[in-house]
Design a protein around this motif. Structure first.
Motif, short mmCIF file in Angstrom:
data_model
loop_
_atom_site.label_atom_id
_atom_site.label_comp_id
_atom_site.label_asym_id
_atom_site.label_seq_id
_atom_site.Cartn_x
_atom_site.Cartn_y
_atom_site.Cartn_z
N UNK A 1 14.13 4.46 1.54
CA UNK A 1 12.96 3.90 1.03
C UNK A 1 12.98 2.48 1.50
N UNK A 2 11.57 1.81 1.78
CA UNK A 2 11.51 0.70 2.27
C UNK A 2 10.95 -0.41 1.37
N UNK A 3 9.90 -0.01 0.36
CA UNK A 3 9.20 -1.06 -0.53
C UNK A 3 10.23 -1.22 -1.94
N UNK A 4 10.40 -2.37 -2.11
CA UNK A 4 11.26 -2.86 -3.25
C UNK A 4 10.77 -1.92 -4.48
N UNK A 5 9.36 -1.64 -4.95
CA UNK A 5 9.08 -0.77 -5.88
C UNK A 5 9.54 0.58 -5.72
N UNK B 1 -7.93 7.64 -8.26
CA UNK B 1 -8.12 7.99 -7.14
C UNK B 1 -8.63 9.34 -6.89
N UNK B 2 -8.00 10.41 -7.65
CA UNK B 2 -8.43 11.88 -7.65
C UNK B 2 -9.80 12.08 -7.92
N UNK B 3 -10.09 11.31 -9.26
CA UNK B 3 -11.49 11.35 -9.54
C UNK B 3 -12.69 10.93 -8.74
N UNK B 4 -11.97 10.17 -8.05
CA UNK B 4 -12.98 9.03 -7.04
C UNK B 4 -13.35 10.08 -5.80
N UNK C 1 2.11 4.24 -5.20
CA UNK C 1 0.98 3.39 -5.78
C UNK C 1 1.43 2.61 -6.62
N UNK C 2 1.03 1.31 -6.68
CA UNK C 2 1.26 0.39 -7.71
C UNK C 2 0.06 -0.63 -7.88
N UNK C 3 -0.47 -0.81 -9.01
CA UNK C 3 -1.63 -1.51 -9.47
C UNK C 3 -2.79 -1.09 -8.39
N UNK C 4 -3.18 -0.28 -8.34
CA UNK C 4 -4.30 0.42 -7.61
C UNK C 4 -4.07 0.33 -6.10
N UNK C 5 -3.06 0.08 -5.52
CA UNK C 5 -2.99 -0.09 -4.20
C UNK C 5 -1.69 0.89 -3.67
N UNK C 6 -1.93 1.40 -2.51
CA UNK C 6 -0.77 2.04 -1.62
C UNK C 6 0.39 1.09 -1.23
N UNK C 7 1.68 1.20 -1.71
CA UNK C 7 2.73 0.22 -1.22
C UNK C 7 3.43 0.82 -0.26
N UNK C 8 3.72 2.28 -0.15
CA UNK C 8 4.33 2.76 0.75
C UNK C 8 3.92 4.17 0.84
N UNK C 9 3.97 4.86 2.53
CA UNK C 9 3.21 6.01 2.60
C UNK C 9 4.32 6.55 3.66
N UNK C 10 4.98 7.70 3.57
CA UNK C 10 5.93 8.20 4.30
C UNK C 10 6.22 9.71 4.22
N UNK C 11 6.72 10.50 5.08
CA UNK C 11 7.12 11.75 4.98
C UNK C 11 8.15 11.91 3.83
N UNK C 12 8.31 12.96 3.16
CA UNK C 12 9.10 12.86 1.94
C UNK C 12 10.71 12.79 2.29
N UNK D 1 3.71 6.74 -8.97
CA UNK D 1 3.57 5.58 -9.44
C UNK D 1 3.64 5.46 -11.13
N UNK D 2 3.73 4.53 -11.66
CA UNK D 2 3.82 4.45 -13.07
C UNK D 2 2.40 4.60 -13.66
N UNK D 3 2.23 4.81 -14.94
CA UNK D 3 0.99 5.06 -15.50
C UNK D 3 0.32 3.81 -15.41
N UNK D 4 -0.98 3.87 -15.11
CA UNK D 4 -2.04 2.78 -14.78
C UNK D 4 -1.93 2.47 -13.44
#
Length: 340
Positions: free
Chosen positions: A250-254, A54-57, A232-243, A45-48
């Motif tokens: 790809x499904x999500x427009x982002x 998430x990793x630190x959490x 990830x985008x803006x603090x949320x997972x928008x797509x999860x899949x095997x590589x 995902x982009x910076x931010x």
């Protein structure tokens, strides 16, 4: 989610930062994913976007003014959110280790390389100085550092960037962790050293049988090293899949926007297709889908209501109205593919 046995399951993780005037910034807002045992999950995902938070959490390294507000972090069925600081100290650097982005700022400049690596052995395994020194030399050999007997007495500033990153890997792997979190481990390195570090992590993963979370903005690295991907985008997972699924279909427009913005061998640099617009401010998020202001397919539904992260296959999830019965846009828009 993956059907494989998971070493880590994150359910609806919420981490916020509380600023002056009771202003809450939701850095991680309901993140859900899992990490299969012995596999590598890439978080992109982009910076931010919330990758590093998430990793630190996961390691509960969020300090004031940050706070984990809710959700579960299940590590071998132990909920780390509810674990005490004493319990976390036994896990950090022992069962879960992390390679940080910039080794020069992560390594302590006033301690030698040997002192910093041996700390893991003395804290978690109770080894003597002599036993720790022997282990440190073995680890430095394992990560490909020449003349380890000499290097253990050197300070971080005496080493090159590639060597410092190898020292960070040696520290992270000292206690043979079950899970390694690598946060942009090759960002500050040149291409040649980057390839060596990635190959080293793959070899050590095979040798130790550990699981890996690989955080990066480089989709090329993801394609080479990961088994599963969480976008990830803006603090949320928008797509999860095997590589393979993610790159082939790809499904999500982002996700499509990220793939379209990659340079390819059959195109000129001027033909890169950027994602229009900018990432919204953390303290001024859109009411509906976070990506709606930049999405070419957004409808009123997208702008008004946030979609859920829904299963759309055996091991694939998507946060997008297009794949639901509520979609009020073009019925033919169902699957996206990067432009060729």
């Amino acid at each position: 989610m993956s059907k494989e046995n998971s070493i880590l399951k994150i359910n609806n993780l919420q981490t916020s930062f509380f600023l002056e005037g009771d202003n809450e910034v939701k850095a991680v807002d309901g993140v859900t994913f899992d990490v299969p045992k012995g596999k590598t999950l890439g978080i992109v995902g982009e910076s931010g976007s919330g990758k590093s938070i998430t990793a630190m959490s996961i390691l509960k390294l969020i300090g004031h003014p940050g706070k984990i507000k809710g959700g579960e972090i299940l590590f071998n069925d132990q909920n780390l959110v509810e674990s005490s600081e004493k319990e976390m100290r036994k896990i950090r650097g022992n069962r879960i280790s992390m390679i940080f982005q910039e080794p020069m700022t992560s390594l302590n400049p006033v301690y030698t390389v040997g002192q910093q690596i041996s700390e893991s052995y003395s804290i978690h395994q109770g080894l003597s100085k002599k036993e720790s020194k022997k282990k440190v030399i073995e680890m430095l050999k394992l990560v490909g550092i020449p003349s380890p007997e000499k290097r253990i007495n050197q300070y971080p500033f005496e080493l090159s960037g590639g060597m410092r990153q190898r020292v960070m890997i040696a520290m992270a792997l000292a206690c043979r962790p079950e899970l390694l979190i690598a946060d942009e481990p090759t960002t500050a390195l040149d291409v040649t050293i980057q390839a060596q570090i990635l190959e080293l992590i793959r070899e050590l993963q095979d040798e130790l049988g550990m699981s890996v979370i690989f955080i990066t903005h480089d989709l090329g690295v993801v394609a080479e090293t990961c088994d599963y991907v969480a976008v990830m985008y803006c603090g949320k997972v928008v797509e999860y899949a095997d590589v393979k699924t993610l790159f082939k279909n790809p499904r999500h427009p982002y996700t499509v926007g990220l793939l379209n913005s990659l340079p390819r061998s059959d195109m000129d640099q001027e033909e890169l297709i950027p994602i229009k617009g900018t990432v919204p401010s953390p303290d001024d998020m859109p009411e509906g889908c976070r990506f709606a202001p930049r999405c070419p397919f957004a409808t009123d539904l997208c702008r008004e209501k946030l979609p859920n992260l829904d299963d759309i296959g055996d091991a694939e999830q998507i946060r997008c109205w297009i794949y639901t019965d509520e979609w009020d846009g073009d019925p033919e828009v169902k699957v996206y593919e990067p432009q060729k």
